[in-house]
Design a protein around this motif. Structure first.
Motif, PDB file in Angstrom:
ATOM      1  N   TYR A 183       0.835  -1.207   0.000  1.00 48.19           N
ATOM      2  CA  TYR A 183       0.000   0.000   0.000  1.00 48.19           C
ATOM      3  C   TYR A 183       0.868   1.254   0.000  1.00 48.19           C
ATOM      4  CZ  TYR A 183      -3.705   3.219   1.523  1.00 48.19           C
ATOM      5  OH  TYR A 183      -4.600   4.254   1.617  1.00 48.19           O
ATOM      6  N   ALA A 187       0.194   0.504  -4.235  1.00 47.59           N
ATOM      7  CA  ALA A 187      -0.689  -0.559  -4.704  1.00 47.59           C
ATOM      8  C   ALA A 187      -2.118  -0.319  -4.221  1.00 47.59           C
ATOM      9  CB  ALA A 187      -0.196  -1.918  -4.210  1.00 47.59           C
ATOM     10  N   ARG A 188      -3.062  -0.397  -5.144  1.00 49.75           N
ATOM     11  CA  ARG A 188      -4.471  -0.248  -4.781  1.00 49.75           C
ATOM     12  C   ARG A 188      -5.313  -1.410  -5.306  1.00 49.75           C
ATOM     13  NH1 ARG A 188      -2.071   2.558  -2.053  1.00 49.75           N
ATOM     14  NH2 ARG A 188      -2.458   4.706  -1.425  1.00 49.75           N
ATOM     15  N   ARG A 189      -4.736  -2.231  -6.132  1.00 44.81           N
ATOM     16  CA  ARG A 189      -5.383  -3.471  -6.560  1.00 44.81           C
ATOM     17  C   ARG A 189      -4.443  -4.618  -6.187  1.00 44.81           C
ATOM     18  NH1 ARG A 189      -8.547  -2.148 -12.301  1.00 44.81           N
ATOM     19  NH2 ARG A 189     -10.237  -0.988 -11.277  1.00 44.81           N
ATOM     20  N   ILE A 190      -4.849  -5.379  -5.209  1.00 41.72           N
ATOM     21  CA  ILE A 190      -3.953  -6.349  -4.584  1.00 41.72           C
ATOM     22  C   ILE A 190      -4.614  -7.726  -4.570  1.00 41.72           C
ATOM     23  CG2 ILE A 190      -2.695  -6.950  -2.482  1.00 41.72           C
ATOM     24  CD1 ILE A 190      -2.858  -3.945  -1.708  1.00 41.72           C
ATOM     25  N   ALA A 214      -8.392  -5.052   4.482  1.00 34.60           N
ATOM     26  CA  ALA A 214      -9.136  -4.342   3.441  1.00 34.60           C
ATOM     27  C   ALA A 214     -10.215  -3.448   4.039  1.00 34.60           C
ATOM     28  CB  ALA A 214      -9.752  -5.352   2.474  1.00 34.60           C
ATOM     29  N   HIS A 217      -8.807  -0.191   4.887  1.00 40.15           N
ATOM     30  CA  HIS A 217      -8.223   0.562   3.765  1.00 40.15           C
ATOM     31  C   HIS A 217      -9.233   0.578   2.621  1.00 40.15           C
ATOM     32  CE1 HIS A 217      -4.791  -0.785   6.181  1.00 40.15           C
ATOM     33  NE2 HIS A 217      -4.143   0.253   5.709  1.00 40.15           N
ATOM     34  N   ASP A 219      -9.890   2.505   0.285  1.00 43.55           N
ATOM     35  CA  ASP A 219      -9.466   2.981  -1.034  1.00 43.55           C
ATOM     36  C   ASP A 219      -8.651   1.932  -1.786  1.00 43.55           C
ATOM     37  OD1 ASP A 219      -7.408   3.248   0.846  1.00 43.55           O
ATOM     38  OD2 ASP A 219      -6.397   4.787  -0.353  1.00 43.55           O
ATOM     39  N   ALA A 220      -8.448   0.770  -1.191  1.00 46.07           N
ATOM     40  CA  ALA A 220      -7.731  -0.324  -1.856  1.00 46.07           C
ATOM     41  C   ALA A 220      -8.678  -1.494  -2.079  1.00 46.07           C
ATOM     42  CB  ALA A 220      -6.534  -0.767  -1.022  1.00 46.07           C
ATOM     43  N   GLU A 221      -8.525  -2.172  -3.212  1.00 39.02           N
ATOM     44  CA  GLU A 221      -9.293  -3.377  -3.501  1.00 39.02           C
ATOM     45  C   GLU A 221      -8.403  -4.591  -3.252  1.00 39.02           C
ATOM     46  OE1 GLU A 221     -12.013  -3.095  -7.114  1.00 39.02           O
ATOM     47  OE2 GLU A 221     -10.499  -1.576  -7.564  1.00 39.02           O
ATOM     48  N   VAL A 222      -8.901  -5.529  -2.481  1.00 36.08           N
ATOM     49  CA  VAL A 222      -8.124  -6.722  -2.131  1.00 36.08           C
ATOM     50  C   VAL A 222      -8.935  -7.965  -2.492  1.00 36.08           C
ATOM     51  CG1 VAL A 222      -6.971  -8.028  -0.303  1.00 36.08           C
ATOM     52  CG2 VAL A 222      -6.959  -5.515  -0.256  1.00 36.08           C
TER      53      VAL A 222
END
Length: 402
Positions: A183, A187-190, A214, A217, A219-222
């Motif tokens: 992050y 990284a925002r697509r994990i 997730a 966070h 604003d991140a896609e996990v």
């Protein structure tokens, strides 16, 4: 009578995990129909390894092969399973038990890992996806180092934005710490993947920790990839480990016939524009080969060489007709099906082909090479690239110091 095979598995309290292990044994049995195949467990599940191995020896003769169903070289591989083998030997005096190598970073298992990662990323491209690759964690530093090395191999083989490694227990970085690092680097697509064979507590912990991170966070896609599971790739590796231990198995050296290819002025076909091709195309050009590279995309360094006119770039997926007059083929895409197709068409037309993803399925292998004092040192082993590189480096150090 065929030598029996005992699969030495970890064991779990999760029924789905046990069921998957026995399903794997069924897949192995399909590949070895004349071989008695059984399963024993280190802990938690039944039967324990000493009991299962003793039964196999008493029922099928005084010889057996034990294949540790372990991805790394932790305490189970180094201590527990050898002790269990000794118990069975004591129970069956005169018995001979061969202990095979653990699964390790076999190309077939890497195929399975990559398939799980691609399934999890879905519509995301590799280039926008960061992988957080989680290992078990061990008190043995070598086992942890092997996991980090495997993560690097995944990065080199694909086009991922990045691959971060971490561990679920024992050592650091933890899964949340590895996610934090990814992050912090943007990284925002994990995609998180726990490097586990079957469902169990480790899988549960991986999903729980990833989901909790997730939630903190938004604003991140996990997304979380599934375990390897009972699959053809895993069964193939178990069978290979078994066959390596039989008396009629090939000698310890490489099964290849060593020769140097003179490729100057001759056509070479390269399929795939990723990291592997990035390393090998310059060497082919140095050898004077006429290189034609088929791939929808190229790494920046390969694209620069193509723009300089150093090789012909065909910007699309591989077609059987691409073989042309090539004397030599390098299949190095991140799609095992495409590599397999290229290898099969090369075999049909009697052209040598290197498969970067599965050396055993090609008709040629690439050695570890280096140049010094006008010499090219090449080392080729039996599918252990780390050992080949270590021997190469030792030889080069000797030559350079002479």
């Amino acid at each position: 009578m065929s030598t029996p095979l005992l699969i030495a598995a970890h064991g779990t309290r999760v029924k789905d995990g046990e069921d998957a292990c026995f399903e794997l044994a069924r897949l192995v049995q399909e590949r070895l129909p004349e071989v008695p195949v059984s399963v024993g467990f280190v802990e938690l599940s039944h039967p324990p390894i000493p009991e299962a191995l003793t039964q196999a020896l008493l029922a099928h003769g005084d010889r057996a092969v034990v294949v540790p169903l372990m991805l790394g070289t932790g305490g189970h591989v180094r201590a527990d399973i050898p002790e269990f083998i000794d118990e069975a030997r004591a129970a069956v005096p005169g018995a001979h038990v061969d202990y095979a190598a653990h699964l390790g970073p076999h190309p077939r298992l890497l195929e399975a890992v990559e398939a799980r990662l691609h399934a999890a990323r879905g519509e995301w491209t590799e280039a926008e996806t960061t992988v957080v690759f989680i290992g078990r964690g061990a008190l043995v530093p070598d086992a942890n180092a092997d996991h980090v090395r495997l993560g690097r191999m995944l990065f080199e083989r694909g086009e991922w934005a990045d691959v971060e490694t971490g561990f679920i227990q024992v050592t650091r970085p933890s899964l949340p710490e590895a996610l934090d690092k990814a992050y912090a680097q943007g990284a925002r697509r994990i995609v998180v993947m726990g490097h586990w064979l079957f469902p169990g507590r480790l899988r549960t912990w991986t999903f729980e920790q990833a989901e909790q991170w997730a939630a903190n966070h938004p604003d991140a896609e996990v997304r979380v990839a599934e375990v390897i599971g009972a699959c053809d790739e895993l069964a193939d590796v178990v069978v290979e480990r078994y066959l390596e231990m039989l008396p009629e198995a090939p000698p310890m050296g490489s099964p290849t016939y060593l020769a140097g290819l003179l490729l100057r002025g001759r056509d070479v076909l390269v399929i795939g524009g990723g990291k592997v091709s990035e390393r090998r195309v310059p060497r082919l050009l140095e050898a004077g080969a006429r290189v034609r590279l088929v791939s929808p995309e190229l790494t920046p360094s390969l694209r620069a060489l193509a723009e300089e006119g150093r090789f012909e770039w065909v910007p699309r997926a591989f077609l059987d007709s691409d073989l042309g007059d090539a004397w030599y083929v390098l299949a190095a895409t991140n799609d095992p099906a495409a590599n397999r197709s290229a290898s099969e068409i090369a075999e049909l037309h009697q052209r040598f082909c290197v498969r970067a993803d599965d050396a055993a399925s090609g008709s040629a292998w690439t050695p570890a090479t280096a140049d010094a004092h006008g010499l090219t040192v090449a080392v080729i082993g039996n599918r252990d690239p780390r050992l080949s590189r270590a021997v190469r480096d030792a030889v080069i150090a000797t030559v350079a110091g002479s």
